[in-house]
Motif scaffolding. Structure first.
Motif, PDB file in Angstrom:
ATOM      1  N   ASN A  89       0.863  -1.180   0.000  1.00 17.00           N
ATOM      2  CA  ASN A  89       0.000   0.000   0.000  1.00 17.00           C
ATOM      3  C   ASN A  89       0.897   1.226   0.000  1.00 17.00           C
ATOM      4  OD1 ASN A  89       0.585   0.707   2.847  1.00 17.00           O
ATOM      5  ND2 ASN A  89      -0.710  -1.047   3.353  1.00 17.00           N
ATOM      6  N   SER A  90       0.328   2.393   0.158  1.00 20.02           N
ATOM      7  CA  SER A  90       1.133   3.610   0.050  1.00 20.02           C
ATOM      8  C   SER A  90       2.210   3.707   1.134  1.00 20.02           C
ATOM      9  CB  SER A  90       0.237   4.851   0.091  1.00 20.02           C
ATOM     10  OG  SER A  90      -0.582   4.857   1.240  1.00 20.02           O
ATOM     11  N   SER A  91       2.095   2.907   2.202  1.00 22.13           N
ATOM     12  CA  SER A  91       3.138   2.897   3.232  1.00 22.13           C
ATOM     13  C   SER A  91       4.451   2.324   2.715  1.00 22.13           C
ATOM     14  CB  SER A  91       2.677   2.076   4.447  1.00 22.13           C
ATOM     15  OG  SER A  91       1.545   2.654   5.050  1.00 22.13           O
ATOM     16  N   THR A  92       4.388   1.649   1.570  1.00 21.42           N
ATOM     17  CA  THR A  92       5.598   1.132   0.926  1.00 21.42           C
ATOM     18  C   THR A  92       6.637   2.230   0.737  1.00 21.42           C
ATOM     19  OG1 THR A  92       4.337  -0.553  -0.269  1.00 21.42           O
ATOM     20  CG2 THR A  92       6.482   0.058  -1.203  1.00 21.42           C
ATOM     21  N   TRP A  93       6.156   3.471   0.602  1.00 18.94           N
ATOM     22  CA  TRP A  93       7.032   4.577   0.247  1.00 18.94           C
ATOM     23  C   TRP A  93       7.419   5.434   1.446  1.00 18.94           C
ATOM     24  CZ3 TRP A  93       8.539   3.485  -4.414  1.00 18.94           C
ATOM     25  CH2 TRP A  93       7.659   2.812  -5.284  1.00 18.94           C
ATOM     26  N   LYS A 146       9.935   5.603   3.220  1.00 21.16           N
ATOM     27  CA  LYS A 146      11.321   6.078   3.223  1.00 21.16           C
ATOM     28  C   LYS A 146      11.617   7.038   2.071  1.00 21.16           C
ATOM     29  CE  LYS A 146      13.399   2.333   5.840  1.00 21.16           C
ATOM     30  NZ  LYS A 146      14.573   1.449   5.995  1.00 21.16           N
ATOM     31  N   GLN A 147      10.606   7.317   1.265  1.00 21.76           N
ATOM     32  CA  GLN A 147      10.766   8.263   0.158  1.00 21.76           C
ATOM     33  C   GLN A 147      10.065   9.599   0.416  1.00 21.76           C
ATOM     34  OE1 GLN A 147      10.484   4.664  -0.778  1.00 21.76           O
ATOM     35  NE2 GLN A 147      12.662   5.173  -0.750  1.00 21.76           N
ATOM     36  N   ILE A 148       8.999   9.588   1.180  1.00 21.84           N
ATOM     37  CA  ILE A 148       8.126  10.761   1.286  1.00 21.84           C
ATOM     38  C   ILE A 148       8.880  12.019   1.732  1.00 21.84           C
ATOM     39  CG2 ILE A 148       6.123  11.750   2.451  1.00 21.84           C
ATOM     40  CD1 ILE A 148       5.015   8.895   2.687  1.00 21.84           C
ATOM     41  N   LYS A 149       9.675  11.899   2.778  1.00 22.06           N
ATOM     42  CA  LYS A 149      10.350  13.073   3.340  1.00 22.06           C
ATOM     43  C   LYS A 149      11.211  13.782   2.307  1.00 22.06           C
ATOM     44  CE  LYS A 149      13.449  14.489   7.097  1.00 22.06           C
ATOM     45  NZ  LYS A 149      14.245  14.016   8.271  1.00 22.06           N
ATOM     46  N   GLU A 150      12.023  13.025   1.555  1.00 19.83           N
ATOM     47  CA  GLU A 150      12.924  13.636   0.585  1.00 19.83           C
ATOM     48  C   GLU A 150      12.187  14.138  -0.653  1.00 19.83           C
ATOM     49  OE1 GLU A 150      16.102  14.404   1.066  1.00 19.83           O
ATOM     50  OE2 GLU A 150      15.716  13.679   3.104  1.00 19.83           O
ATOM     51  N   PHE A 151      11.203  13.379  -1.094  1.00 17.41           N
ATOM     52  CA  PHE A 151      10.495  13.771  -2.312  1.00 17.41           C
ATOM     53  C   PHE A 151       9.661  15.024  -2.110  1.00 17.41           C
ATOM     54  CE2 PHE A 151      11.893   9.917  -4.238  1.00 17.41           C
ATOM     55  CZ  PHE A 151      11.698  10.068  -5.604  1.00 17.41           C
ATOM     56  N   LYS A 152       9.016  15.140  -0.961  1.00 15.16           N
ATOM     57  CA  LYS A 152       8.143  16.301  -0.779  1.00 15.16           C
ATOM     58  C   LYS A 152       8.926  17.593  -0.546  1.00 15.16           C
ATOM     59  CE  LYS A 152       7.079  15.773   4.189  1.00 15.16           C
ATOM     60  NZ  LYS A 152       5.978  15.515   5.146  1.00 15.16           N
ATOM     61  N   LYS A 153      10.250  17.486  -0.390  1.00 12.58           N
ATOM     62  CA  LYS A 153      11.097  18.674  -0.365  1.00 12.58           C
ATOM     63  C   LYS A 153      11.295  19.243  -1.767  1.00 12.58           C
ATOM     64  CE  LYS A 153      14.062  17.237   3.533  1.00 12.58           C
ATOM     65  NZ  LYS A 153      15.460  16.817   3.857  1.00 12.58           N
ATOM     66  N   ASN A 154      11.087  18.394  -2.763  1.00 12.81           N
ATOM     67  CA  ASN A 154      11.414  18.765  -4.140  1.00 12.81           C
ATOM     68  C   ASN A 154      10.217  18.807  -5.093  1.00 12.81           C
ATOM     69  OD1 ASN A 154      14.604  18.606  -4.212  1.00 12.81           O
ATOM     70  ND2 ASN A 154      13.923  16.810  -3.057  1.00 12.81           N
ATOM     71  N   PHE A 155       9.157  18.046  -4.762  1.00 20.34           N
ATOM     72  CA  PHE A 155       8.043  17.891  -5.701  1.00 20.34           C
ATOM     73  C   PHE A 155       6.712  17.859  -4.948  1.00 20.34           C
ATOM     74  CE2 PHE A 155      11.616  15.042  -6.913  1.00 20.34           C
ATOM     75  CZ  PHE A 155      12.114  15.764  -7.992  1.00 20.34           C
ATOM     76  N   ASN A 156       5.635  18.028  -5.697  1.00 18.21           N
ATOM     77  CA  ASN A 156       4.321  17.652  -5.186  1.00 18.21           C
ATOM     78  C   ASN A 156       4.230  16.130  -5.243  1.00 18.21           C
ATOM     79  OD1 ASN A 156       3.553  20.405  -5.022  1.00 18.21           O
ATOM     80  ND2 ASN A 156       2.944  20.393  -7.173  1.00 18.21           N
ATOM     81  N   VAL A 203       6.457   6.743 -10.153  1.00 19.23           N
ATOM     82  CA  VAL A 203       7.451   5.860  -9.543  1.00 19.23           C
ATOM     83  C   VAL A 203       6.726   4.610  -9.060  1.00 19.23           C
ATOM     84  CG1 VAL A 203       9.227   5.603  -7.767  1.00 19.23           C
ATOM     85  CG2 VAL A 203       8.774   7.869  -8.764  1.00 19.23           C
ATOM     86  N   GLY A 204       7.199   3.441  -9.474  1.00 25.87           N
ATOM     87  CA  GLY A 204       6.545   2.202  -9.084  1.00 25.87           C
ATOM     88  C   GLY A 204       7.527   1.170  -8.575  1.00 25.87           C
ATOM     89  N   ASN A 252      23.849  -4.137  -2.527  1.00 23.19           N
ATOM     90  CA  ASN A 252      23.334  -4.632  -1.236  1.00 23.19           C
ATOM     91  C   ASN A 252      21.825  -4.451  -1.124  1.00 23.19           C
ATOM     92  OD1 ASN A 252      26.008  -5.234  -0.287  1.00 23.19           O
ATOM     93  ND2 ASN A 252      26.273  -3.052   0.094  1.00 23.19           N
ATOM     94  N   SER A 253      21.133  -4.716  -2.217  1.00 17.94           N
ATOM     95  CA  SER A 253      19.687  -4.524  -2.251  1.00 17.94           C
ATOM     96  C   SER A 253      19.037  -5.647  -3.039  1.00 17.94           C
ATOM     97  CB  SER A 253      19.364  -3.176  -2.902  1.00 17.94           C
ATOM     98  OG  SER A 253      17.973  -3.005  -3.044  1.00 17.94           O
ATOM     99  N   GLY A 254      17.825  -5.995  -2.616  1.00 21.47           N
ATOM    100  CA  GLY A 254      17.062  -7.016  -3.303  1.00 21.47           C
ATOM    101  C   GLY A 254      15.940  -6.423  -4.125  1.00 21.47           C
ATOM    102  N   HIS A 255      14.834  -7.156  -4.195  1.00 25.18           N
ATOM    103  CA  HIS A 255      13.726  -6.775  -5.063  1.00 25.18           C
ATOM    104  C   HIS A 255      13.113  -5.428  -4.687  1.00 25.18           C
ATOM    105  CE1 HIS A 255      10.393  -7.285  -7.764  1.00 25.18           C
ATOM    106  NE2 HIS A 255       9.499  -7.321  -6.789  1.00 25.18           N
ATOM    107  N   VAL A 256      12.941  -5.186  -3.393  1.00 25.76           N
ATOM    108  CA  VAL A 256      12.305  -3.937  -2.938  1.00 25.76           C
ATOM    109  C   VAL A 256      13.407  -2.947  -2.572  1.00 25.76           C
ATOM    110  CG1 VAL A 256      10.526  -2.949  -1.458  1.00 25.76           C
ATOM    111  CG2 VAL A 256      10.414  -5.358  -2.079  1.00 25.76           C
ATOM    112  N   CYS A 257      14.051  -2.421  -3.605  1.00 22.01           N
ATOM    113  CA  CYS A 257      15.257  -1.618  -3.407  1.00 22.01           C
ATOM    114  C   CYS A 257      14.977  -0.285  -2.729  1.00 22.01           C
ATOM    115  CB  CYS A 257      15.978  -1.408  -4.732  1.00 22.01           C
ATOM    116  SG  CYS A 257      14.932  -0.872  -6.102  1.00 22.01           S
ATOM    117  N   ASN A 258      13.734   0.201  -2.800  1.00 23.87           N
ATOM    118  CA  ASN A 258      13.427   1.490  -2.158  1.00 23.87           C
ATOM    119  C   ASN A 258      13.409   1.387  -0.638  1.00 23.87           C
ATOM    120  OD1 ASN A 258      10.831   0.034  -2.533  1.00 23.87           O
ATOM    121  ND2 ASN A 258       9.991   1.827  -1.492  1.00 23.87           N
ATOM    122  N   ILE A 259      13.225   0.172  -0.117  1.00 30.54           N
ATOM    123  CA  ILE A 259      13.272  -0.037   1.332  1.00 30.54           C
ATOM    124  C   ILE A 259      14.646  -0.532   1.765  1.00 30.54           C
ATOM    125  CG2 ILE A 259      12.346  -1.400   3.263  1.00 30.54           C
ATOM    126  CD1 ILE A 259       9.637  -1.330   1.950  1.00 30.54           C
TER     127      ILE A 259
END
Length: 264
Positions: A25-29, A31-41, A86-87, A232-239
């Motif tokens: 679900n959207s909680s997947t992201w 670790k991205q929200i903080k950095e992305f919302k500094k730069n984009f909507n 981003v998916g 040092n990352s597997g399938h879910v590289c964003n986490i």
């Protein structure tokens, strides 16, 4: 309508829409929200039957196309004309489906842990899942698949995150989503034939042994596609490696520094 969360930096700033994978679900992201919302909507969407989105009544013949249309309906509701997408995992299939049907709505696409072809091993796993989906508790199947996709100790956080998110689903929704994997290879093959000149970045973990080889083969024969392999990352590289993932994806989007228009 699908459940969504939005973070608006500035009306003139580009939008970035995040699409999670099956069972997430959207909680997947997170670790991205903080950095992305500094730069984009930022727009986070829970796909049908996931997270806080309603359990949509599936119609006979529903496919990734209908799921993609539901994402576009959210953009229409918010009057977002174009967005970067981003998916992760099966979310990359939905993004590529949007690229085919709603090409003009997409500024770029970033495909993390991309699923572009099933090899013999993954075909067997999905066949096994389809055979057992009606009588094996879906969480058993999901935990098994999560372990197969993310087997190493440094994938532990990713496994736990996806299993925790999948608990918000129900058996019926899991069955519906798993049914989409039937005969998926021909559909995936059609998706890879045309990227419609949309800037595309594949981001893969170097330990994503099920899906990395096919992506490497694809980008080797298409110089219009960009590729990043995260160590040092597997399938879910964003986490697994959020700092590396955030850097390469934000840098990629920043290449397109022209502000994306919003309607209204």
């Amino acid at each position: 309508m699908l459940h969504y969360r939005e973070y608006t930096l500035d009306p003139s700033s580009p939008w970035v829409t995040f699409i999670h994978g099956a069972g997430g679900n959207s909680s997947t992201w997170f670790k991205q929200i903080k950095e992305f919302k500094k730069n984009f909507n930022v727009l986070l969407i829970d796909l049908r039957g996931h997270g806080k989105s309603p359990r949509t009544k599936w119609k006979k013949g529903d496919s990734f196309v209908e799921v993609a249309d539901e994402v576009i309906k959210v953009l229409d509701h918010l009057k977002i004309q174009t967005s970067h997408f981003v998916g992760i995992s099966l979310g990359t299939i939905i993004i590529q489906t949007i690229a085919q049907k709603h090409t003009t709505r997409m500024s770029s696409m970033i495909l993390g842990g991309a699923v572009i072809r099933l090899n013999i091993r993954t075909k067997f796993l999905f066949t096994l899942g389809n055979l057992g989906k009606y009588f094996i508790p879906y969480m058993w199947l999901y935990k098994f698949l999560a372990w197969v996709l993310m087997p190493k100790s440094n994938h532990l956080e990713s496994r736990h995150a996806f299993v925790r998110q999948a608990k918000k689903m129900c058996q019926k929704e899991f069955i519906r989503w798993f049914t989409l994997t039937k005969a998926i290879n021909p559909y995936l093959g059609r998706l890879q034939k045309n990227f419609f000149n949309i800037p595309t970045l594949f981001v893969m973990g170097e330990e994503d042994y099920l899906f990395l080889p096919s992506v490497q083969e694809l980008v080797k024969h298409n110089d219009q596609l960009e590729f990043e392999c995260i160590k040092n990352s597997g399938h879910v590289c964003n986490i697994d490696q959020p700092h590396a993932f955030n850097k390469v994806t934000i840098d990629f989007i920043k290449q397109f520094n022209k502000a994306e228009p919003t309607a209204g």
